[in-house]
Design a protein around this motif. Structure first.
Motif, PDB file in Angstrom:
ATOM      1  N   PHE A 152       8.589  -4.608  -0.903  1.00 12.35           N
ATOM      2  CA  PHE A 152       9.082  -3.933  -1.612  1.00 12.35           C
ATOM      3  C   PHE A 152      10.546  -3.421  -1.086  1.00 12.35           C
ATOM      4  O   PHE A 152      10.074  -2.922   0.089  1.00 12.35           O
ATOM      5  CB  PHE A 152       9.045  -2.516  -2.316  1.00 12.35           C
ATOM      6  N   ALA A 153      11.256  -3.340  -1.438  1.00 11.15           N
ATOM      7  CA  ALA A 153      12.702  -3.065  -0.709  1.00 11.15           C
ATOM      8  C   ALA A 153      12.940  -1.083  -0.215  1.00 11.15           C
ATOM      9  O   ALA A 153      12.099  -0.255  -0.922  1.00 11.15           O
ATOM     10  CB  ALA A 153      13.595  -2.985  -1.738  1.00 11.15           C
ATOM     11  N   ALA A 154      12.881  -1.327   1.140  1.00 17.76           N
ATOM     12  CA  ALA A 154      12.940   0.046   1.316  1.00 17.76           C
ATOM     13  C   ALA A 154      14.197   1.227   0.923  1.00 17.76           C
ATOM     14  O   ALA A 154      15.085   0.732   0.234  1.00 17.76           O
ATOM     15  CB  ALA A 154      13.350   0.511   2.810  1.00 17.76           C
ATOM     16  N   LEU A 155      14.520   2.721   1.052  1.00 14.67           N
ATOM     17  CA  LEU A 155      15.106   3.020   0.197  1.00 14.67           C
ATOM     18  C   LEU A 155      15.134   3.123  -1.609  1.00 14.67           C
ATOM     19  O   LEU A 155      15.781   3.850  -2.268  1.00 14.67           O
ATOM     20  CB  LEU A 155      16.372   3.067   0.555  1.00 14.67           C
ATOM     21  N   ASP A 156      14.184   2.024  -1.909  1.00 15.46           N
ATOM     22  CA  ASP A 156      13.828   2.404  -3.708  1.00 15.46           C
ATOM     23  C   ASP A 156      13.061   2.722  -3.565  1.00 15.46           C
ATOM     24  O   ASP A 156      11.535   2.079  -4.126  1.00 15.46           O
ATOM     25  CB  ASP A 156      14.055   0.634  -3.655  1.00 15.46           C
ATOM     26  N   ILE A 157      12.787   4.059  -3.793  1.00 23.62           N
ATOM     27  CA  ILE A 157      11.037   4.613  -3.616  1.00 23.62           C
ATOM     28  C   ILE A 157      11.307   5.229  -5.088  1.00 23.62           C
ATOM     29  O   ILE A 157      11.720   5.245  -6.277  1.00 23.62           O
ATOM     30  CB  ILE A 157      11.667   5.912  -3.029  1.00 23.62           C
ATOM     31  N   PRO A 158       9.784   4.422  -5.160  1.00 24.76           N
ATOM     32  CA  PRO A 158       9.045   4.668  -6.441  1.00 24.76           C
ATOM     33  C   PRO A 158      10.108   6.253  -7.376  1.00 24.76           C
ATOM     34  O   PRO A 158       9.278   6.786  -7.206  1.00 24.76           O
ATOM     35  CB  PRO A 158       8.335   4.396  -6.839  1.00 24.76           C
ATOM     36  N   ASP A 159      10.100   6.457  -8.997  1.00 25.63           N
ATOM     37  CA  ASP A 159      10.348   7.479  -9.491  1.00 25.63           C
ATOM     38  C   ASP A 159      10.293   7.414 -11.083  1.00 25.63           C
ATOM     39  O   ASP A 159      10.086   6.484 -12.000  1.00 25.63           O
ATOM     40  CB  ASP A 159      11.352   8.362  -9.310  1.00 25.63           C
TER      41      ASP A 159
ATOM     42  N   VAL B 262       0.536  -1.419   0.195  1.00 21.50           N
ATOM     43  CA  VAL B 262      -0.036   0.390   0.201  1.00 21.50           C
ATOM     44  C   VAL B 262       0.738   1.160   0.419  1.00 21.50           C
ATOM     45  O   VAL B 262       0.454   2.751  -0.313  1.00 21.50           O
ATOM     46  CB  VAL B 262      -1.118   0.396   1.298  1.00 21.50           C
ATOM     47  N   SER B 263       2.064   1.106   0.921  1.00 21.26           N
ATOM     48  CA  SER B 263       3.196   2.160   0.826  1.00 21.26           C
ATOM     49  C   SER B 263       3.231   2.544  -0.828  1.00 21.26           C
ATOM     50  O   SER B 263       3.945   3.368  -1.483  1.00 21.26           O
ATOM     51  CB  SER B 263       4.311   2.474   1.838  1.00 21.26           C
ATOM     52  N   GLN B 264       4.043   1.693  -1.269  1.00 22.40           N
ATOM     53  CA  GLN B 264       4.839   1.872  -2.288  1.00 22.40           C
ATOM     54  C   GLN B 264       3.663   2.352  -3.656  1.00 22.40           C
ATOM     55  O   GLN B 264       3.866   2.703  -4.338  1.00 22.40           O
ATOM     56  CB  GLN B 264       4.667  -0.012  -2.838  1.00 22.40           C
ATOM     57  N   VAL B 265       2.266   1.398  -3.437  1.00 22.11           N
ATOM     58  CA  VAL B 265       1.421   2.432  -4.716  1.00 22.11           C
ATOM     59  C   VAL B 265       1.403   3.747  -4.308  1.00 22.11           C
ATOM     60  O   VAL B 265       1.221   4.496  -4.980  1.00 22.11           O
ATOM     61  CB  VAL B 265       0.391   0.984  -4.470  1.00 22.11           C
ATOM     62  N   MET B 266       1.000   4.322  -3.070  1.00 16.38           N
ATOM     63  CA  MET B 266       0.665   5.396  -2.753  1.00 16.38           C
ATOM     64  C   MET B 266       1.976   6.274  -3.374  1.00 16.38           C
ATOM     65  O   MET B 266       2.012   7.284  -3.414  1.00 16.38           O
ATOM     66  CB  MET B 266       1.019   5.552  -0.923  1.00 16.38           C
ATOM     67  N   ASP B 267       3.287   5.831  -3.280  1.00 16.37           N
ATOM     68  CA  ASP B 267       4.705   5.949  -3.796  1.00 16.37           C
ATOM     69  C   ASP B 267       4.608   6.889  -4.736  1.00 16.37           C
ATOM     70  O   ASP B 267       4.606   7.835  -5.903  1.00 16.37           O
ATOM     71  CB  ASP B 267       5.702   5.782  -3.179  1.00 16.37           C
ATOM     72  N   GLU B 268       4.043   5.325  -5.809  1.00 16.52           N
ATOM     73  CA  GLU B 268       4.104   4.894  -6.606  1.00 16.52           C
ATOM     74  C   GLU B 268       2.645   6.032  -7.440  1.00 16.52           C
ATOM     75  O   GLU B 268       3.278   6.924  -8.358  1.00 16.52           O
ATOM     76  CB  GLU B 268       3.760   4.028  -7.544  1.00 16.52           C
ATOM     77  N   LEU B 269       1.502   6.530  -6.755  1.00 16.84           N
ATOM     78  CA  LEU B 269       0.652   7.210  -7.780  1.00 16.84           C
ATOM     79  C   LEU B 269       0.507   8.852  -7.350  1.00 16.84           C
ATOM     80  O   LEU B 269       0.170   9.217  -8.539  1.00 16.84           O
ATOM     81  CB  LEU B 269      -1.086   6.809  -7.429  1.00 16.84           C
ATOM     82  N   THR B 270       2.265   8.406  -6.596  1.00 16.14           N
ATOM     83  CA  THR B 270       1.725  10.273  -6.069  1.00 16.14           C
ATOM     84  C   THR B 270       3.239  11.154  -7.148  1.00 16.14           C
ATOM     85  O   THR B 270       3.287  12.101  -7.520  1.00 16.14           O
ATOM     86  CB  THR B 270       2.694  10.760  -4.506  1.00 16.14           C
TER      87      THR B 270
END
Ligand code: DAH
Length: 360
Positions: free
Chosen positions: A346-353, A109-117
């Motif tokens: 997902f791996a931490a520090l691997d922030i979606p961009d 959920v955090s990963q997807v929030m980062d992705e959509l943001t």
């Protein structure tokens, strides 16, 4: 004293050829141990004549000291060599990059929030926030859901307790992220372009529902924003989010109190061999609700509906996370099972961009 010279030569040679501390110790025992060759000769001194003993004793002592010194010197040398070997073997190149190590796990959920943001930020949307304990007015009234409106019942609302005698309208756990539309417009006015991801609550629990889940609200208000802008924005989002070349969306006429007209949006997909494919196929999957923001909603937030217009949408985050990452059961999202987290996380520090690829 020829045999002493022989002994000297023999033991000095043995000391020299000892290759480790254990074999050196064997040499020491053979020469100077209790039953060592030199020790036995010392013992023989007792049976000698005093004059003979004096000479022989002195010579034996010299030999003994000599071998002892050789043993000590060799021991030191072997120790140094062992240390050097260890230093060589354990040598560490501190300039090498570190090996990747998993420091915790990012929840889907955090990963997807980062992705959509990241995707909406690229389209000019800022992130807005609101409280999870929300007033009745923001959650319902301001969104054109008056007290007697049937939509209030549909939301299965959690109400906060009031103290006995306190008859102000109750606060609720927000049932959707839509109240953040009101807060953002009240604070910022128009034009505005925001998304609001966050937790929402409804009294519902089965295979596809949990009492807490996640939504993302979208809001774009300007002078001439239309349904066409909404359609483009959602298509662009879905292409980027599902990481596919093209997607087809279907708008179905619907009804929400806070939008007019309203549409529910389905995405084309297929189920082949139990595998869900997004973007093409012969099936449709509902992913969100949307529409043109109702003039009453704009007015409630202090935005003049004769000057401004725009679209809003609300999408289930858990749902699209399940779709994208093939996660079968919604309830497992909130059970904090580490095995599940390690598998789907997902791996931490691997922030979606967007530039590097969202989920790589
Ligand atoms: N708030 C709605 C819900 O939770 C979803 C929604 C529908 C949000 C249409 C919107 C919208 O902004 O325009 O079911």
């Amino acid at each position: 004293m020829d045999d002493l010279d022989t002994l000297r030569a023999k033991y000095l040679a043995s000391v020299a050829s000892a290759s480790d501390e254990a074999s050196l110790e064997d040499v020491r025992l053979a020469a100077l141990g209790k039953k060592g060759e030199i020790s036995l000769k010392m013992r023989d001194l007792g049976q000698m004549e005093p004059a003979q003993r004096q000479v022989a004793g002195a010579m034996l002592n010299v030999l003994k000291d000599e071998i002892d010194a050789a043993l000590r010197a060799k021991k030191t040398a072997l120790g140094d060599a062992a240390l050097n070997e260890r230093l060589r073997a354990e040598w560490l190149d501190v300039t090498l990059p570190s090996r990747g190590r998993r420091v915790g796990t990012i929840h889907p959920v955090s990963q997807v929030m980062d992705e959509l943001t990241a995707i909406f930020a690229d389209m000019g949307f800022a992130v807005a926030e609101g409280p999870q304990v929300e007033s009745d007015w923001y959650n319902f009234d301001a969104l054109n859901i008056p007290p007697e409106h049937p939509a209030r019942q549909e939301h299965d609302t959690f109400f906060m307790n009031r103290a006995p005698g306190d008859d102000r309208p109750p606060h609720v756990l927000r049932t959707h992220t839509s109240p953040v539309q009101i807060r953002a417009m009240t604070e910022q006015g128009a034009p505005i372009r925001v998304i609001a991801p966050g937790r929402v609550y409804r009294m519902d629990m089965d295979q596809t529902h949990t009492p807490m889940f996640h939504q993302v609200e979208g809001l774009a208000i300007d002078r001439d924003i239309s349904m066409a802008n909404l359609k483009w924005t959602l298509e662009e989002f879905c292409r980027a989010f599902f990481e596919v070349q093209s997607v087809e969306l279907r708008f179905r006429a619907s009804h929400f109190p806070f939008t007019e007209p309203s549409a529910e949006v389905d995405i084309r997909c297929s189920w082949e061999g139990g595998q869900l494919k997004i973007g093409q196929g012969d099936k449709w999957m509902e992913i969100l609700g949307s529409g043109m923001v109702h003039p009453k909603v704009l007015a409630a937030a202090g935005v003049d509906p004769t000057q401004w217009q725009g679209f809003a949408f609300g999408m289930g985050i858990d749902r699209i996370a399940m779709l994208k990452y093939g996660i079968p059961d919604l309830r497992a999202f909130f059970e904090s099972d580490l095995r599940w987290l390690r598998h789907y996380g997902f791996a931490a520090l691997d922030i979606p961009d967007l530039a590097r690829g969202l989920s790589s």
